[in-house]
Design a protein around this motif. Structure first.
Motif, PDB file in Angstrom:
ATOM      1  N   MET A   1     -40.695   4.984 -11.523  1.00  0.00           N
ATOM      2  CA  MET A   1     -39.731   5.945 -12.061  1.00  0.00           C
ATOM      3  C   MET A   1     -38.597   5.236 -12.805  1.00  0.00           C
ATOM      4  O   MET A   1     -38.220   5.609 -13.914  1.00  0.00           O
ATOM      5  CB  MET A   1     -39.159   6.797 -10.918  1.00  0.00           C
ATOM      6  CG  MET A   1     -38.170   7.859 -11.383  1.00  0.00           C
ATOM      7  SD  MET A   1     -37.427   8.755 -10.013  1.00  0.00           S
ATOM      8  CE  MET A   1     -38.845   9.538  -9.279  1.00  0.00           C
ATOM      9  N   TYR A   2     -38.041   4.169 -12.166  1.00  0.00           N
ATOM     10  CA  TYR A   2     -36.930   3.487 -12.802  1.00  0.00           C
ATOM     11  C   TYR A   2     -37.361   2.770 -14.073  1.00  0.00           C
ATOM     12  O   TYR A   2     -36.598   2.666 -15.036  1.00  0.00           O
ATOM     13  CB  TYR A   2     -36.281   2.498 -11.832  1.00  0.00           C
ATOM     14  CG  TYR A   2     -34.986   1.921 -12.365  1.00  0.00           C
ATOM     15  CD1 TYR A   2     -33.830   2.699 -12.426  1.00  0.00           C
ATOM     16  CD2 TYR A   2     -34.915   0.611 -12.834  1.00  0.00           C
ATOM     17  CE1 TYR A   2     -32.642   2.178 -12.919  1.00  0.00           C
ATOM     18  CE2 TYR A   2     -33.739   0.083 -13.334  1.00  0.00           C
ATOM     19  CZ  TYR A   2     -32.612   0.877 -13.377  1.00  0.00           C
ATOM     20  OH  TYR A   2     -31.435   0.369 -13.877  1.00  0.00           O
ATOM     21  N   ARG A   3     -38.626   2.277 -14.093  1.00  0.00           N
ATOM     22  CA  ARG A   3     -39.118   1.624 -15.309  1.00  0.00           C
ATOM     23  C   ARG A   3     -39.124   2.588 -16.492  1.00  0.00           C
ATOM     24  O   ARG A   3     -38.960   2.173 -17.640  1.00  0.00           O
ATOM     25  CB  ARG A   3     -40.519   1.061 -15.072  1.00  0.00           C
ATOM     26  CG  ARG A   3     -40.538  -0.226 -14.272  1.00  0.00           C
ATOM     27  CD  ARG A   3     -41.884  -0.929 -14.385  1.00  0.00           C
ATOM     28  NE  ARG A   3     -42.947  -0.130 -13.793  1.00  0.00           N
ATOM     29  CZ  ARG A   3     -43.327  -0.230 -12.517  1.00  0.00           C
ATOM     30  NH1 ARG A   3     -42.710  -1.076 -11.714  1.00  0.00           N
ATOM     31  NH2 ARG A   3     -44.314   0.500 -12.044  1.00  0.00           N
ATOM     32  N   LEU A   4     -39.317   3.869 -16.205  1.00  0.00           N
ATOM     33  CA  LEU A   4     -39.294   4.871 -17.265  1.00  0.00           C
ATOM     34  C   LEU A   4     -37.862   5.224 -17.670  1.00  0.00           C
ATOM     35  O   LEU A   4     -37.576   5.469 -18.843  1.00  0.00           O
ATOM     36  CB  LEU A   4     -40.028   6.134 -16.800  1.00  0.00           C
ATOM     37  CG  LEU A   4     -41.522   5.979 -16.500  1.00  0.00           C
ATOM     38  CD1 LEU A   4     -42.074   7.276 -15.918  1.00  0.00           C
ATOM     39  CD2 LEU A   4     -42.282   5.587 -17.757  1.00  0.00           C
ATOM     40  N   LEU A   5     -36.954   5.237 -16.675  1.00  0.00           N
ATOM     41  CA  LEU A   5     -35.580   5.645 -16.943  1.00  0.00           C
ATOM     42  C   LEU A   5     -34.733   4.534 -17.561  1.00  0.00           C
ATOM     43  O   LEU A   5     -33.832   4.813 -18.352  1.00  0.00           O
ATOM     44  CB  LEU A   5     -34.915   6.120 -15.648  1.00  0.00           C
ATOM     45  CG  LEU A   5     -35.370   7.462 -15.085  1.00  0.00           C
ATOM     46  CD1 LEU A   5     -34.707   7.718 -13.739  1.00  0.00           C
ATOM     47  CD2 LEU A   5     -35.032   8.589 -16.068  1.00  0.00           C
ATOM     48  N   ARG A   6     -35.026   3.295 -17.209  1.00  0.00           N
ATOM     49  CA  ARG A   6     -34.148   2.214 -17.633  1.00  0.00           C
ATOM     50  C   ARG A   6     -33.998   2.100 -19.146  1.00  0.00           C
ATOM     51  O   ARG A   6     -32.866   1.935 -19.647  1.00  0.00           O
ATOM     52  CB  ARG A   6     -34.614   0.872 -17.051  1.00  0.00           C
ATOM     53  CG  ARG A   6     -33.502  -0.165 -17.054  1.00  0.00           C
ATOM     54  CD  ARG A   6     -33.971  -1.539 -16.632  1.00  0.00           C
ATOM     55  NE  ARG A   6     -34.455  -2.301 -17.778  1.00  0.00           N
ATOM     56  CZ  ARG A   6     -34.589  -3.629 -17.780  1.00  0.00           C
ATOM     57  NH1 ARG A   6     -34.313  -4.315 -16.692  1.00  0.00           N
ATOM     58  NH2 ARG A   6     -35.033  -4.262 -18.853  1.00  0.00           N
ATOM     59  N   PRO A   7     -35.078   2.185 -19.938  1.00  0.00           N
ATOM     60  CA  PRO A   7     -34.875   2.099 -21.394  1.00  0.00           C
ATOM     61  C   PRO A   7     -33.940   3.179 -21.931  1.00  0.00           C
ATOM     62  O   PRO A   7     -33.196   2.932 -22.893  1.00  0.00           O
ATOM     63  CB  PRO A   7     -36.292   2.263 -21.952  1.00  0.00           C
ATOM     64  CG  PRO A   7     -37.193   1.839 -20.842  1.00  0.00           C
ATOM     65  CD  PRO A   7     -36.504   2.277 -19.591  1.00  0.00           C
ATOM     66  N   ILE A   8     -33.992   4.360 -21.319  1.00  0.00           N
ATOM     67  CA  ILE A   8     -33.093   5.433 -21.745  1.00  0.00           C
ATOM     68  C   ILE A   8     -31.661   5.107 -21.360  1.00  0.00           C
ATOM     69  O   ILE A   8     -30.731   5.218 -22.166  1.00  0.00           O
ATOM     70  CB  ILE A   8     -33.534   6.780 -21.117  1.00  0.00           C
ATOM     71  CG1 ILE A   8     -34.957   7.126 -21.558  1.00  0.00           C
ATOM     72  CG2 ILE A   8     -32.558   7.894 -21.470  1.00  0.00           C
ATOM     73  CD1 ILE A   8     -35.558   8.300 -20.821  1.00  0.00           C
ATOM     74  N   LEU A   9     -31.458   4.685 -20.096  1.00  0.00           N
ATOM     75  CA  LEU A   9     -30.112   4.356 -19.623  1.00  0.00           C
ATOM     76  C   LEU A   9     -29.515   3.201 -20.410  1.00  0.00           C
ATOM     77  O   LEU A   9     -28.307   3.179 -20.691  1.00  0.00           O
ATOM     78  CB  LEU A   9     -30.150   4.007 -18.138  1.00  0.00           C
ATOM     79  CG  LEU A   9     -30.472   5.159 -17.179  1.00  0.00           C
ATOM     80  CD1 LEU A   9     -30.683   4.636 -15.766  1.00  0.00           C
ATOM     81  CD2 LEU A   9     -29.360   6.206 -17.201  1.00  0.00           C
ATOM     82  N   PHE A  10     -30.359   2.232 -20.811  1.00  0.00           N
ATOM     83  CA  PHE A  10     -29.846   1.058 -21.506  1.00  0.00           C
ATOM     84  C   PHE A  10     -29.510   1.342 -22.974  1.00  0.00           C
ATOM     85  O   PHE A  10     -28.961   0.471 -23.653  1.00  0.00           O
ATOM     86  CB  PHE A  10     -30.842  -0.103 -21.398  1.00  0.00           C
ATOM     87  CG  PHE A  10     -30.655  -0.942 -20.155  1.00  0.00           C
ATOM     88  CD1 PHE A  10     -30.389  -0.348 -18.930  1.00  0.00           C
ATOM     89  CD2 PHE A  10     -30.729  -2.323 -20.207  1.00  0.00           C
ATOM     90  CE1 PHE A  10     -30.213  -1.110 -17.781  1.00  0.00           C
ATOM     91  CE2 PHE A  10     -30.557  -3.096 -19.069  1.00  0.00           C
ATOM     92  CZ  PHE A  10     -30.301  -2.484 -17.859  1.00  0.00           C
ATOM     93  N   ARG A  11     -29.834   2.545 -23.441  1.00  0.00           N
ATOM     94  CA  ARG A  11     -29.387   2.939 -24.789  1.00  0.00           C
ATOM     95  C   ARG A  11     -27.996   3.574 -24.747  1.00  0.00           C
ATOM     96  O   ARG A  11     -27.371   3.781 -25.792  1.00  0.00           O
ATOM     97  CB  ARG A  11     -30.380   3.932 -25.404  1.00  0.00           C
ATOM     98  CG  ARG A  11     -31.735   3.327 -25.745  1.00  0.00           C
ATOM     99  CD  ARG A  11     -32.559   4.284 -26.590  1.00  0.00           C
ATOM    100  NE  ARG A  11     -33.904   3.776 -26.821  1.00  0.00           N
ATOM    101  CZ  ARG A  11     -34.971   4.162 -26.156  1.00  0.00           C
ATOM    102  NH1 ARG A  11     -34.857   5.089 -25.209  1.00  0.00           N
ATOM    103  NH2 ARG A  11     -36.162   3.648 -26.409  1.00  0.00           N
ATOM    104  N   ILE A  12     -27.538   3.894 -23.536  1.00  0.00           N
ATOM    105  CA  ILE A  12     -26.238   4.532 -23.341  1.00  0.00           C
ATOM    106  C   ILE A  12     -25.199   3.449 -23.042  1.00  0.00           C
ATOM    107  O   ILE A  12     -25.519   2.382 -22.515  1.00  0.00           O
ATOM    108  CB  ILE A  12     -26.318   5.540 -22.163  1.00  0.00           C
ATOM    109  CG1 ILE A  12     -27.422   6.565 -22.405  1.00  0.00           C
ATOM    110  CG2 ILE A  12     -24.987   6.245 -21.952  1.00  0.00           C
ATOM    111  CD1 ILE A  12     -27.689   7.470 -21.215  1.00  0.00           C
ATOM    112  N   ASP A  13     -23.946   3.719 -23.390  1.00  0.00           N
ATOM    113  CA  ASP A  13     -22.850   2.822 -23.014  1.00  0.00           C
ATOM    114  C   ASP A  13     -22.971   2.467 -21.537  1.00  0.00           C
ATOM    115  O   ASP A  13     -23.209   3.344 -20.694  1.00  0.00           O
ATOM    116  CB  ASP A  13     -21.514   3.515 -23.279  1.00  0.00           C
ATOM    117  CG  ASP A  13     -20.355   2.763 -22.680  1.00  0.00           C
ATOM    118  OD1 ASP A  13     -19.934   1.753 -23.257  1.00  0.00           O
ATOM    119  OD2 ASP A  13     -19.886   3.180 -21.581  1.00  0.00           O
TER     120      ASP A  13
END
Length: 356
Positions: A1-13
């Motif tokens: 789950m986190y592997r899917l979320l991390r790229p999204i979170l890392f595009r945010i400040d």
């Protein structure tokens, strides 16, 4: 789950992503548990320190949940202990933004947050709510506007609030992000502070809940100063040490364009933090429990610090980069490494490198 979320979170400040994630899991703690998976119990990792039971040695460092809003979710991730804060007596906004920066190529962070928090009264109300879920430590700091000559007043005010609530207390005089704070790490300033805080802890703690008092040290102190300070702190009655806080050095970074000021954490800090654990353990003869923190990104990193002399380890930056599954991987990995090296219990591995 986190592997899917991390790229999204890392595009945010980074700070916005941090607050978004904490807010989400604080509302749905079970989501954190789902992402983390079940952390298995290993009898070889159980230990008791300061009269507190730790199912395993992996905990969360201060700084991630400054305001104790997501403690339930963090325990669902499998941590055996969670340290909240840094808390100051009065609420303060911290330093101007931006103040948190990712270094992905180095698996590192730079922060100059400046003890932003909701203040002692608000955080204490939340700590009271979470009591009994697991071991909760509270990291204590002074307000930015408080001059160093009045710093003791701030720490004593915090002890009065948190001594009846916390499972352990941490004096933080090693953050690089509050001007002048690190000046309090000299024996001239720190020993009287420790003695005053210790006396206040004894006065305000509940009869059956006397929290141990720890001091968090900087990796940027000279080796000789660290050794002398460890001996003096042990003689002053400190119950443990945390090694280490973030560093203002920039060792061999590969992420381009790194020019931000603040404390560096993550993989580049691992070696120095382990060296400090080793120095402190040797200086105190292993008599003073040490929490190893700094660059703990894997079971190997945690085991390295344990063999160097740490009884417990803390993660923060590793949790950001590797996600909630890191706790389970570290716990299982530590049990495997103990068995591989012929240890039946973690006690045998603590400081093993000093015994050849």
């Amino acid at each position: 789950m986190y592997r899917l979320l991390r790229p999204i979170l890392f595009r945010i400040d980074p700070e916005a992503a941090h607050h978004l994630t904490l807010a989400a899991v604080s509302r749905v703690p079970s989501a954190a548990g789902l992402a983390a998976g079940n952390v298995r119990e290993h009898p070889s990792l159980r230990q008791s320190l300061w009269g507190r039971a730790f199912a395993h040695p992996v905990g969360l460092a201060a700084g991630l949940d400054k305001n104790a809003i997501a403690v339930a979710a963090l325990f669902r991730c499998g941590f055996s202990f969670v340290e909240v804060g840094t808390v100051t007596p009065r609420p303060q906004p911290g330093n101007p933004k931006p103040r948190l920066f990712r270094l992905p190529a180095d698996e590192a962070l730079i922060n100059r947050m400046g003890f932003n928090n909701d203040g002692a009264v608000a955080v204490a109300g939340r700590v009271r709510r979470w009591r009994g879920m697991g071991v909760i430590g509270v990291n204590l700091g002074k307000n930015k506007v408080t001059p160093n000559e009045r710093a003791q007043d701030d720490y004593l005010a915090l002890v009065q609030v948190f001594a009846p609530l916390a499972d352990y207390l941490v004096i933080n005089v090693s953050s690089p992000n509050t001007p002048g704070l690190r000046d309090l790490q000299t024996q001239e300033h720190l020993l009287p502070l420790v003695q005053a805080v210790s006396a206040a802890r004894d006065r305000f703690a509940l009869a059956d809940r006397r929290p141990p008092l720890l001091v968090k040290l900087s990796p940027d102190l000279a080796d000789a100063d660290l050794e002398d300070l460890a001996i003096a702190l042990e003689q002053a009655g400190v119950d443990g040490l945390i090694a280490t806080n973030t560093t203002i050095t920039r060792p061999a970074l590969t992420t381009p364009g790194v020019q931000e000021t603040g404390g560096l954490s993550g993989r580049p800090l691992r070696q120095r933090a382990t060296e400090v654990v080793r120095l402190l353990y040797r200086a105190t003869g292993g008599r003073l429990p040490i929490i190893g923190s700094g660059g703990v990104m894997s079971a190997d990193d945690a085991y390295e610090k344990i063999r160097a002399g740490a009884s417990l380890v803390q993660v923060y930056t590793g949790f950001i980069y590797r996600g909630p599954r890191l706790v389970r991987e570290m716990v299982d990995g530590l049990a495997e490494r103990l068995a591989r090296d012929g240890f039946t219990h973690i006690r045998e591995a603590i400081g093993a490198d000093h015994r050849g």
